[in-house]
Design an enzyme around this catalytic site. Structure first.
Site, PDB file in Angstrom:
ATOM      1  NE  ARG A   5      69.238  52.142 -23.425  1.00  0.00           N
ATOM      2  CZ  ARG A   5      70.446  52.662 -23.286  1.00  0.00           C
ATOM      3  NH1 ARG A   5      71.505  52.012 -23.754  1.00  0.00           N
ATOM      4  NH2 ARG A   5      70.600  53.820 -22.711  1.00  0.00           N
ATOM      5  CE  LYS A  24      48.948  41.083 -22.981  1.00  0.00           C
ATOM      6  NZ  LYS A  24      47.551  41.047 -22.526  1.00  0.00           N
ATOM      7  CD  GLU A  77      44.449  32.686 -17.586  1.00  0.00           C
ATOM      8  OE1 GLU A  77      43.890  33.009 -18.654  1.00  0.00           O
ATOM      9  OE2 GLU A  77      44.815  33.516 -16.731  1.00  0.00           O
ATOM     10  CE  LYS A 107      49.463  34.407 -24.597  1.00  0.00           C
ATOM     11  NZ  LYS A 107      49.691  34.696 -23.212  1.00  0.00           N
ATOM     12  CD  GLU A 143      46.035  43.259 -24.809  1.00  0.00           C
ATOM     13  OE1 GLU A 143      46.577  42.221 -24.393  1.00  0.00           O
ATOM     14  OE2 GLU A 143      45.504  44.090 -24.076  1.00  0.00           O
ATOM     15  NE  ARG A 179      48.970  39.035 -26.165  1.00  0.00           N
ATOM     16  CZ  ARG A 179      50.260  38.807 -25.974  1.00  0.00           C
ATOM     17  NH1 ARG A 179      51.131  39.228 -26.864  1.00  0.00           N
ATOM     18  NH2 ARG A 179      50.691  38.149 -24.913  1.00  0.00           N
ATOM     19  CG  ASN A 188      43.279  40.897 -21.868  1.00  0.00           C
ATOM     20  OD1 ASN A 188      44.191  40.287 -21.324  1.00  0.00           O
ATOM     21  ND2 ASN A 188      43.493  41.868 -22.746  1.00  0.00           N
ATOM     22  CG  HIS A 230      42.464  38.181 -17.756  1.00  0.00           C
ATOM     23  ND1 HIS A 230      41.833  37.068 -18.291  1.00  0.00           N
ATOM     24  CD2 HIS A 230      43.712  37.773 -17.420  1.00  0.00           C
ATOM     25  CE1 HIS A 230      42.673  36.055 -18.279  1.00  0.00           C
ATOM     26  NE2 HIS A 230      43.821  36.452 -17.759  1.00  0.00           N
ATOM     27  CG  HIS A 264      43.654  41.972 -13.721  1.00  0.00           C
ATOM     28  ND1 HIS A 264      44.115  42.495 -14.904  1.00  0.00           N
ATOM     29  CD2 HIS A 264      44.238  40.754 -13.626  1.00  0.00           C
ATOM     30  CE1 HIS A 264      44.932  41.640 -15.489  1.00  0.00           C
ATOM     31  NE2 HIS A 264      45.025  40.567 -14.728  1.00  0.00           N
ATOM     32  CG  HIS A 323      45.803  35.527 -12.678  1.00  0.00           C
ATOM     33  ND1 HIS A 323      45.593  36.841 -12.997  1.00  0.00           N
ATOM     34  CD2 HIS A 323      45.737  34.839 -13.848  1.00  0.00           C
ATOM     35  CE1 HIS A 323      45.415  36.957 -14.295  1.00  0.00           C
ATOM     36  NE2 HIS A 323      45.501  35.760 -14.841  1.00  0.00           N
TER      37      HIS A 323
HETATM   38  P1  NAD Z   1      52.643  31.398  -9.247  1.00  0.00           P
HETATM   39  O1  NAD Z   1      53.800  31.620 -10.130  1.00  0.00           O
HETATM   40  O2  NAD Z   1      52.573  32.219  -8.023  1.00  0.00           O
HETATM   41  O3  NAD Z   1      52.576  29.861  -8.865  1.00  0.00           O
HETATM   42  C1  NAD Z   1      51.563  29.431  -7.989  1.00  0.00           C
HETATM   43  C2  NAD Z   1      52.131  28.678  -6.785  1.00  0.00           C
HETATM   44  O4  NAD Z   1      52.537  27.392  -7.216  1.00  0.00           O
HETATM   45  C3  NAD Z   1      53.369  29.315  -6.146  1.00  0.00           C
HETATM   46  O5  NAD Z   1      53.244  29.228  -4.762  1.00  0.00           O
HETATM   47  C4  NAD Z   1      54.513  28.442  -6.626  1.00  0.00           C
HETATM   48  O6  NAD Z   1      55.583  28.390  -5.702  1.00  0.00           O
HETATM   49  C5  NAD Z   1      53.864  27.109  -6.767  1.00  0.00           C
HETATM   50  N1  NAD Z   1      54.429  26.229  -7.786  1.00  0.00           N
HETATM   51  C6  NAD Z   1      54.759  26.557  -9.045  1.00  0.00           C
HETATM   52  N2  NAD Z   1      55.124  25.465  -9.729  1.00  0.00           N
HETATM   53  C7  NAD Z   1      55.044  24.423  -8.869  1.00  0.00           C
HETATM   54  C8  NAD Z   1      55.271  23.030  -9.002  1.00  0.00           C
HETATM   55  N3  NAD Z   1      55.580  22.488 -10.169  1.00  0.00           N
HETATM   56  N4  NAD Z   1      55.097  22.253  -7.916  1.00  0.00           N
HETATM   57  C9  NAD Z   1      54.703  22.806  -6.730  1.00  0.00           C
HETATM   58  N5  NAD Z   1      54.455  24.099  -6.555  1.00  0.00           N
HETATM   59  C10 NAD Z   1      54.615  24.910  -7.615  1.00  0.00           C
HETATM   60  O7  NAD Z   1      51.255  31.637 -10.015  1.00  0.00           O
HETATM   61  P2  NAD Z   1      50.642  31.181 -11.421  1.00  0.00           P
HETATM   62  O8  NAD Z   1      49.262  30.811 -11.124  1.00  0.00           O
HETATM   63  O9  NAD Z   1      51.517  30.236 -12.144  1.00  0.00           O
HETATM   64  O10 NAD Z   1      50.702  32.543 -12.252  1.00  0.00           O
HETATM   65  C11 NAD Z   1      49.922  33.643 -11.879  1.00  0.00           C
HETATM   66  C12 NAD Z   1      50.599  34.895 -12.413  1.00  0.00           C
HETATM   67  O11 NAD Z   1      50.660  34.822 -13.836  1.00  0.00           O
HETATM   68  C13 NAD Z   1      49.835  36.160 -12.084  1.00  0.00           C
HETATM   69  O12 NAD Z   1      50.746  37.129 -11.622  1.00  0.00           O
HETATM   70  C14 NAD Z   1      49.245  36.600 -13.403  1.00  0.00           C
HETATM   71  O13 NAD Z   1      49.077  37.993 -13.501  1.00  0.00           O
HETATM   72  C15 NAD Z   1      50.276  36.088 -14.377  1.00  0.00           C
HETATM   73  N6  NAD Z   1      49.779  35.849 -15.743  1.00  0.00           N
HETATM   74  C16 NAD Z   1      50.503  36.377 -16.766  1.00  0.00           C
HETATM   75  C17 NAD Z   1      50.106  36.156 -18.067  1.00  0.00           C
HETATM   76  C18 NAD Z   1      50.940  36.666 -19.197  1.00  0.00           C
HETATM   77  O14 NAD Z   1      50.509  36.591 -20.340  1.00  0.00           O
HETATM   78  N7  NAD Z   1      52.135  37.142 -18.947  1.00  0.00           N
HETATM   79  C19 NAD Z   1      48.954  35.402 -18.334  1.00  0.00           C
HETATM   80  C20 NAD Z   1      48.231  34.898 -17.259  1.00  0.00           C
HETATM   81  C21 NAD Z   1      48.659  35.122 -15.957  1.00  0.00           C
HETATM   82  N1  GLY Z   2      47.271  36.529 -20.989  1.00  0.00           N
HETATM   83  C1  GLY Z   2      46.782  37.426 -21.967  1.00  0.00           C
HETATM   84  C2  GLY Z   2      47.747  37.695 -23.055  1.00  0.00           C
HETATM   85  O1  GLY Z   2      48.808  37.137 -23.099  1.00  0.00           O
HETATM   86  O2  GLY Z   2      47.464  38.501 -23.909  1.00  0.00           O
END
Ligand code: NAD
Ligand code: GLY
Length: 351
Positions: A120, A142, A184, A220, A230, A234, A238, A241, A245, A257
């Site tokens: 939890r 998130k 972003e 942010k 949200e 907030r 998006n 997005h 998506h 993404h």
């Molecule tokens: P990711 O985590 O898949 O990283 C992208 C690639 O880069 C991977 O192959 C990883 O192994 C590689 N990598 C990471 N750091 C590295 C480094 N320093 N050196 C070499 N390689 C490296 O993708 P991302 O683009 O970081 O994140 C995308 C994800 O984030 C999506 O799932 C998206 O939905 C999510 N997201 C979440 C929020 C939120 O608010 N929680 C906001 C935006 C996006």
């Molecule tokens: N990435 C959108 C949010 O955090 O609300």
């Protein structure tokens, strides 16, 4: 080291600097007593930074075990989530222990969701290693995994106890992944900061990476402090997005993404003007900044395909869907569109 304090349901600090990963243990001791740590990372990131982080944590008294999974969006799955939960249980992780997410948004979202539900809720820390994770996903709480029906459909709002963004890790990021994070960054300028947008028009993100990350985190932070769950403002975060998506889904996740968000912002901007939702067309501002950062602005999917893939979006209510569109330069607004108008909106945005 630059710091930005977040005051949401948890208060925590986002630390932004360069070259401090080998002393991450000392930094963590300032916010968490020694305990057992599950270090969660993908195979690429762990190979680059896992041992360095592990050594620093161990030297500071933490007892560390690691969970490493294959890199890529496919790993943000229910199966992987369950495996990490079981890993925590098998390693007798208790409520006073800690999960550490070392990696990009995939690692952060997945680890955060495990942390929010295991026993939890246990503490977790974000060590983002992509531009996207530093400016967006590691801050604001998130957390999510994907379901077969769509992106991020299962998740929780759950804040970390600290974020440690070491910009030195960005030196190993493939150029394309670096650029994806820029989508972003540009989003923040478009939604609420005209000065920042103008800065991005004139300057290189890479040459100013630390101050750019700090500005994005501040924006942010301000939004999350005012609307953590949200209910209103907030939703602005998006921008790009909903259609983004849908693009990710139509491509079976082969379009990343960041690239999908870039295309989503371009479609939303053009679509808003062409359908009269926005009075001005800001494409002539947005598209050059996207192109300058080597981001795509269109895709081959039809409006019908994207429309169908958008219908499971979290921002949809029964018969309306919230779309974020530019209102003024550096200012977006939230518009509730009747669902049946979305296909035409996308169609106009694609042309
Ligand atoms: P990711 O985590 O898949 O990283 C992208 C690639 O880069 C991977 O192959 C990883 O192994 C590689 N990598 C990471 N750091 C590295 C480094 N320093 N050196 C070499 N390689 C490296 O993708 P991302 O683009 O970081 O994140 C995308 C994800 O984030 C999506 O799932 C998206 O939905 C999510 N997201 C979440 C929020 C939120 O608010 N929680 C906001 C935006 C996006
Ligand atoms: N990435 C959108 C949010 O955090 O609300």
């Amino acid at each position: 080291m630059e710091t930005v304090k977040v005051s949401a349901s948890k208060e925590y600090t986002v630390n932004i600097g360069t070259g401090f990963l080998s002393s991450i243990g000392e930094k963590l001791r300032e916010i968490k007593n020694v305990c057992r740590v599950v270090l969660v990372s993908d195979d690429t990131v762990f190979a680059l930074y896992g041992e360095k982080v592990k050594e620093s944590l161990t030297n500071c008294g933490y007892s560390v075990c690691e969970y490493v999974f294959p890199h890529g969006e496919e790993s943000k799955s229910f199966e992987n989530y369950e495996k990490i939960l079981n890993f925590c249980a098998e390693n007798s992780i208790t409520r006073t222990d800690l999960l550490v997410a070392l990696g990009g948004g995939v690692t952060g979202d997945l680890t955060g969701f495990v942390a929010s539900t295991y026993l939890r809720g246990v503490d977790f820390v974000q060590i983002p290693t992509t531009v996207l994770a530093m400016v967006d996903s590691s801050v604001g709480g998130k957390t999510a995994i994907n379901l077969k029906s769509g992106k991020n459909l299962c998740g929780a709002f759950y804040q970390p106890i600290g974020v440690f963004a070491d910009c030195e890790t960005l030196n190993t990021l493939p150029e394309e992944t670096f650029n994806e994070g820029c989508a972003e960054i540009i989003k923040y300028g478009m939604i609420c900061d005209k000065d920042f947008l103008e800065f991005l028009q004139k300057n290189s993100i890479r040459d100013n990476i630390e101050c750019v990350i700090k500005r994005c985190v501040e924006i942010k932070r301000d939004v999350v402090n005012r609307d953590e769950f949200e209910n209103g403002e907030r939703k602005l975060l998006n921008f790009g997005h909903t259609i983004g998506h849908a693009i990710e889904k139509c491509s079976n996740l082969s379009i990343s993404h960041g690239n999908a968000v870039a295309i989503g912002m371009a479609i939303a901007t053009k679509g808003a003007y062409e359908t009269g939702v926005s009075e001005e067309d800001f494409s002539d501002v947005l598209l050059p900044i996207l192109k300058k950062n080597n981001l795509p602005t269109t895709c081959d999917f039809s409006a019908e395909e994207l429309y169908k893939a958008s219908l499971k979006d979290k921002k949809r209510s029964f018969d309306t869907i919230s779309i974020i569109v530019p209102d003024k330069l550096g200012l977006c607004k939230i518009v509730k569109l009747p669902v049946e108008e979305l296909q035409n909106f996308i169609e106009k945005g694609l042309n």
